[in-house]
Write an enzyme that holds these catalytic residues in place. Structure first.
Site, PDB file in Angstrom:
ATOM      1  N   GLY A 126      47.220  41.838  54.860  1.00  0.00           N
ATOM      2  CA  GLY A 126      47.529  42.316  53.519  1.00  0.00           C
ATOM      3  C   GLY A 126      47.523  41.157  52.535  1.00  0.00           C
ATOM      4  O   GLY A 126      47.695  40.000  52.939  1.00  0.00           O
TER       5      GLY A 126
ATOM      6  N   GLN B 276      49.012  36.376  44.871  1.00  0.00           N
ATOM      7  CA  GLN B 276      48.753  35.360  45.900  1.00  0.00           C
ATOM      8  C   GLN B 276      47.429  34.628  45.676  1.00  0.00           C
ATOM      9  O   GLN B 276      47.184  33.584  46.282  1.00  0.00           O
ATOM     10  CB  GLN B 276      48.754  35.997  47.297  1.00  0.00           C
ATOM     11  CG  GLN B 276      50.135  36.466  47.735  1.00  0.00           C
ATOM     12  CD  GLN B 276      50.092  37.064  49.120  1.00  0.00           C
ATOM     13  OE1 GLN B 276      49.727  38.228  49.292  1.00  0.00           O
ATOM     14  NE2 GLN B 276      50.441  36.284  50.117  1.00  0.00           N
TER      15      GLN B 276
ATOM     16  N   CYS C  17      53.948  35.425  55.821  1.00  0.00           N
ATOM     17  CA  CYS C  17      53.321  35.567  54.508  1.00  0.00           C
ATOM     18  C   CYS C  17      52.227  34.518  54.385  1.00  0.00           C
ATOM     19  O   CYS C  17      52.446  33.352  54.701  1.00  0.00           O
ATOM     20  CB  CYS C  17      54.378  35.362  53.427  1.00  0.00           C
ATOM     21  SG  CYS C  17      53.706  35.455  51.753  1.00  0.00           S
ATOM     22  N   LEU C  18      51.047  34.921  53.923  1.00  0.00           N
ATOM     23  CA  LEU C  18      49.941  33.974  53.767  1.00  0.00           C
ATOM     24  C   LEU C  18      50.276  32.870  52.756  1.00  0.00           C
ATOM     25  O   LEU C  18      49.671  31.811  52.774  1.00  0.00           O
ATOM     26  CB  LEU C  18      48.665  34.712  53.340  1.00  0.00           C
ATOM     27  CG  LEU C  18      48.052  35.616  54.423  1.00  0.00           C
ATOM     28  CD1 LEU C  18      46.961  36.496  53.834  1.00  0.00           C
ATOM     29  CD2 LEU C  18      47.501  34.785  55.583  1.00  0.00           C
TER      30      LEU C  18
ATOM     31  N   HIS D 257      55.974  44.682  51.855  1.00  0.00           N
ATOM     32  CA  HIS D 257      55.798  43.242  51.627  1.00  0.00           C
ATOM     33  C   HIS D 257      54.938  42.997  50.380  1.00  0.00           C
ATOM     34  O   HIS D 257      55.275  42.158  49.532  1.00  0.00           O
ATOM     35  CB  HIS D 257      55.145  42.613  52.874  1.00  0.00           C
ATOM     36  CG  HIS D 257      54.920  41.139  52.785  1.00  0.00           C
ATOM     37  ND1 HIS D 257      55.623  40.228  53.554  1.00  0.00           N
ATOM     38  CD2 HIS D 257      54.066  40.397  52.031  1.00  0.00           C
ATOM     39  CE1 HIS D 257      55.209  39.001  53.261  1.00  0.00           C
ATOM     40  NE2 HIS D 257      54.256  39.073  52.342  1.00  0.00           N
ATOM     41  N   GLU D 258      53.822  43.753  50.252  1.00  0.00           N
ATOM     42  CA  GLU D 258      52.911  43.503  49.121  1.00  0.00           C
ATOM     43  C   GLU D 258      53.507  43.997  47.809  1.00  0.00           C
ATOM     44  O   GLU D 258      53.337  43.342  46.773  1.00  0.00           O
ATOM     45  CB  GLU D 258      51.545  44.151  49.363  1.00  0.00           C
ATOM     46  CG  GLU D 258      50.822  43.731  50.651  1.00  0.00           C
ATOM     47  CD  GLU D 258      50.740  42.228  50.890  1.00  0.00           C
ATOM     48  OE1 GLU D 258      50.886  41.441  49.934  1.00  0.00           O
ATOM     49  OE2 GLU D 258      50.537  41.846  52.059  1.00  0.00           O
TER      50      GLU D 258
ATOM     51  N   HIS E 284      55.682  41.419  46.485  1.00  0.00           N
ATOM     52  CA  HIS E 284      54.954  40.329  45.812  1.00  0.00           C
ATOM     53  C   HIS E 284      54.753  40.648  44.326  1.00  0.00           C
ATOM     54  O   HIS E 284      54.791  39.752  43.489  1.00  0.00           O
ATOM     55  CB  HIS E 284      53.568  40.123  46.444  1.00  0.00           C
ATOM     56  CG  HIS E 284      53.545  39.117  47.574  1.00  0.00           C
ATOM     57  ND1 HIS E 284      53.960  37.817  47.409  1.00  0.00           N
ATOM     58  CD2 HIS E 284      53.153  39.225  48.867  1.00  0.00           C
ATOM     59  CE1 HIS E 284      53.820  37.159  48.565  1.00  0.00           C
ATOM     60  NE2 HIS E 284      53.334  37.993  49.472  1.00  0.00           N
TER      61      HIS E 284
HETATM   62 ZN    ZN Z   1      53.062  37.601  51.462  1.00  0.00          ZN
END
Ligand code: ZN
Length: 173
Positions: free
Chosen positions: A43, A48, A87-88, A129-130, A133
């Site tokens: 995701g 991000q 998380c990326l 999660h997204e 963000h």
């Molecule tokens: Zn993340």
């Protein structure tokens, strides 16, 4: 696209709503999907990649393929799940996070059509999660105090090159 990491102010800004469902939006979504696949992760939210816009993409490697959702809102949620999550934008850190087990998300596809998604398990986790963000919320904010302290110290050690970064593609959001 380069993925913005912890400390970048764009990750803490509330994102602006998508207003034009045009070619530029579709191109951004394509670039985000490519960035998510390259990472790799399941995701990604527009902040991000440095775009403060209410747009998310996700791909659970199932028959649904990669999908994009603009202006997503979680309308309802049910139950509870606790799984390791990463998380990326905070590479290499995975901690258990309490999330709703099932969610109903409303939003729009890239042509501006209203979409409702009923999700459970990993997809429910990804959506929560997204959508976080888009409000400038990171999974670190949802950890218990002990894990949060541990995570912040691990981020410091990574920055100093004292700790290697390990990647788990199925938990990276
Ligand atoms: Zn993340």
């Amino acid at each position: 696209m380069p993925i913005r990491t912890f400390g970048d102010p764009v990750l803490r800004e509330p994102a602006r709503p998508v207003e034009s469902f045009d070619d530029a939006l579709r191109r951004l979504a394509d670039d985000m999907v490519e960035t998510m696949h390259d990472a790799p992760g399941v995701g990604l939210a527009a902040p991000q990649v440095g775009r403060s816009l209410r747009l998310i993409v996700f791909d659970l490697q199932d028959e649904q393929g990669s999908r994009a959702l603009a202006n997503p809102v979680l309308r309802d949620e049910w139950g509870e799940q606790i799984e390791e999550e990463g998380c990326l934008s905070i590479p290499g850190l995975y901690y258990p996070v309490r999330r709703a087990a099932r969610v109903w998300a409303e939003g729009f596809d890239l042509d501006g059509n209203a979409v409702t998604i009923e999700a459970e398990e990993l997809l429910a986790r990804v959506l929560q999660h997204e959508v976080d963000h888009l409000a400038g919320v990171l999974f670190l904010d949802r950890l218990d105090a002990e894990h949060r302290t541990e995570a912040l110290s691990a981020i410091r050690d990574q920055t100093l090159g004292l700790q290697p970064v390990a990647h788990d593609p199925n938990r990276a959001l």
